[in-house]
Design an enzyme around this catalytic site. Structure first.
Site, PDB file in Angstrom:
ATOM      1  N   LYS A   9       0.852  -1.192   0.000  1.00  0.00           N
ATOM      2  CA  LYS A   9       0.000   0.000   0.000  1.00  0.00           C
ATOM      3  C   LYS A   9       0.877   1.227   0.000  1.00  0.00           C
ATOM      4  O   LYS A   9       1.993   1.203   0.528  1.00  0.00           O
ATOM      5  CB  LYS A   9      -0.863   0.018   1.262  1.00  0.00           C
ATOM      6  CG  LYS A   9      -2.073   0.891   1.128  1.00  0.00           C
ATOM      7  CD  LYS A   9      -3.161   0.128   0.410  1.00  0.00           C
ATOM      8  CE  LYS A   9      -4.459   0.874   0.306  1.00  0.00           C
ATOM      9  NZ  LYS A   9      -5.552  -0.041  -0.043  1.00  0.00           N
TER      10      LYS A   9
HETATM   11  N1  GLU Z   1      -7.275   0.117  -3.232  1.00  0.00           N
HETATM   12  C1  GLU Z   1      -8.057  -1.035  -3.522  1.00  0.00           C
HETATM   13  C2  GLU Z   1      -8.133  -1.964  -2.317  1.00  0.00           C
HETATM   14  O1  GLU Z   1      -7.911  -1.541  -1.199  1.00  0.00           O
HETATM   15  C3  GLU Z   1      -7.638  -1.726  -4.805  1.00  0.00           C
HETATM   16  C4  GLU Z   1      -6.249  -2.243  -4.815  1.00  0.00           C
HETATM   17  C5  GLU Z   1      -5.817  -2.779  -6.178  1.00  0.00           C
HETATM   18  O2  GLU Z   1      -6.636  -2.871  -7.069  1.00  0.00           O
HETATM   19  O3  GLU Z   1      -4.641  -3.103  -6.286  1.00  0.00           O
HETATM   20  O4  GLU Z   1      -8.465  -3.102  -2.424  1.00  0.00           O
END
Ligand code: GLU
Length: 424
Positions: free
Chosen positions: A114
């Site tokens: 993240k």
């Molecule tokens: N931000 C989204 C999540 O928390 C998508 C992450 C992604 O598609 O890599 O799942």
């Protein structure tokens, strides 16, 4: 007894601690050995950067940004980038670990990561956001890569930021590299169905849960907290299945209509009012503190972390919680929710539709081939339903709540893979 939300800062629980307390329970159930426990609990790497950006007024502002790679045991790490003033390293670490468990629960060949930048995108110009995004990409050029770490949108970011990221990364490697990022605009290698994917997965897992509870969607009432991408799509798709959405909320407040809110009208309204529902005539404003404790069958928290806490959990009336957001329930509320017999479709399962279609986007980019919307939807729904069943069966097998069952399924998969791969 009227419930009033306490001041948010006093109440905030550390999301990393919330994640770890569930991880510990699942590790215990699995009988995880100490070595594997130690490998899985800590993030592989954490990058902290300070990014100088020339603002429109000519002055340089320095932004703090993060990228945390929690695990690459199952494959390249995957996870979004958040732009928000409340971004915090512990939060990014929790969100990165949740990505590991989320990808594992839906059986994607990805680890978890993240990113985040402490900034307020609502007060920045397009030019400032572009310079910030490009500078952040450049500072992460050795971390990102289609086989290393693949970012995506999260709160405060969307296809526009992903397009800048793709462009900047492509320049550094000297070749257009669409598979380095997902959630791109459709015209530049984005996938059909990605925009609605998270909300759709929330709807699919909500229907699966309602079926287990013997509840008819057409006789079910719900509230949706958060009316951004996830909340608005979840509300729309649930209402199309007959669920009566009595209440919704966004940053401007909470809104109620006993007969059910017309979600298409609400979306059309917010689209032309700065993304906000303020002034929407199809519902009456209500106290946002009362939304989650209102008398409905289902809650869909689709905004931020720590909104269901030990303080409001005793007052919940719903039978089902489907977590569109990451970490909306703090660990301190778990026991109360279990005691009340409320079924929870946990975040790492309920909102995994987004990363699932991100995976499809990455596959299409690598294939150099575009899938139809039907193909995307059919495959994503199947993955969501299979994952739901697996978590449900695990919860029955060990007689544990769905949340812990989801951790058990994912940790077991990552732990087994780690055993095969081995360490040093
Ligand atoms: N931000 C989204 C999540 O928390 C998508 C992450 C992604 O598609 O890599 O799942």
């Amino acid at each position: 007894m009227a419930y009033k939300e306490p001041a948010p800062l006093i109440d905030k629980e550390n999301p990393l601690e919330s994640m770890m307390s569930r991880f510990n329970i699942a590790a215990e159930i699995l009988g995880l050995d100490e070595e594997t426990y130690n490998v899985l609990k800590a993030a592989d790497k954490q990058m902290i950067v300070h990014i100088p950006v020339t603002m429109d007024n000519g002055k340089v502002s320095v932004f703090e940004g993060y990228r945390v790679v929690h695990s690459t045991i199952l494959g390249p790490s995957k996870g979004g980038i958040r732009y928000d003033m409340n971004v915090h390293l512990d939060e990014v670490k929790a969100l990165a670990a949740w990505m590991t468990w989320k990808c594992a629960v839906v059986d994607l060949p990805y680890g978890g990561a993240k990113g985040g930048i402490i900034c307020d995108p609502t007060t920045m110009s397009v030019g400032e956001l572009e310079r910030l995004t490009r500078a952040y990409t450049l500072s992460m050029k050795d971390i990102f890569g289609p086989d290393r770490d693949i970012p995506a949108p999260d709160m405060g970011t969307g296809p526009r930021e992903m397009a800048w990221l793709l462009d900047e990364f492509s320049k550094t490697v000297g070749a257009t590299t669409p598979a380095v990022v997902t959630g791109k605009p459709l015209v530049m290698g984005g996938s059909l169905g990605r925009t609605e994917a998270t909300g759709r997965g929330v709807m699919v897992s909500a229907l699966a849960a309602l079926a287990k509870l013997g509840m008819d969607p057409k006789a079910t009432t719900a509230v949706v907290q958060g009316f951004g991408n996830v909340g608005s799509w979840a509300a729309k798709l649930l209402s199309e299945k007959g669920v009566r959405i009595k209440g919704v909320s966004d940053i401007s407040g909470a809104y109620w209509n006993e007969a059910g809110i017309n979600i298409d009208d609400a979306i059309a309204y917010k689209n032309v009012h700065n993304g906000r529902l303020e002034g929407f005539v199809g519902a009456t404003p209500m106290d946002p503190a009362d939304l989650l404790t209102s008398d409905v069958d289902m809650l869909v928290p689709a905004a931020v972390e720590d909104v269901i806490t030990e303080h409001n959990a005793p007052f919940l009336k719903a039978k089902l919680i489907v977590e569109g957001a990451n970490g909306p329930t703090s660990a301190s509320a778990d026991a109360i929710i279990n005691e009340k017999g409320i079924m929870v479709v946990p975040d790492i399962l309920a909102n995994s539709g987004g990363v699932t279609v991100s995976y499809f986007e990455w596959v299409q980019n690598r294939q150099g081939f575009k899938w139809s919307l039907d193909m995307v939807t059919e495959r994503a729904d199947r993955i969501m339903n299979d994952a739901f069943e697996k978590v449900y069966e695990t919860s029955q097998k060990y007689d544990i709540p769905m949340r812990i069952a989801a951790y058990v399924v994912s940790i077991d998969k990552v732990a087994q893979t780690y055993k095969y791969r081995g360490g040093f």
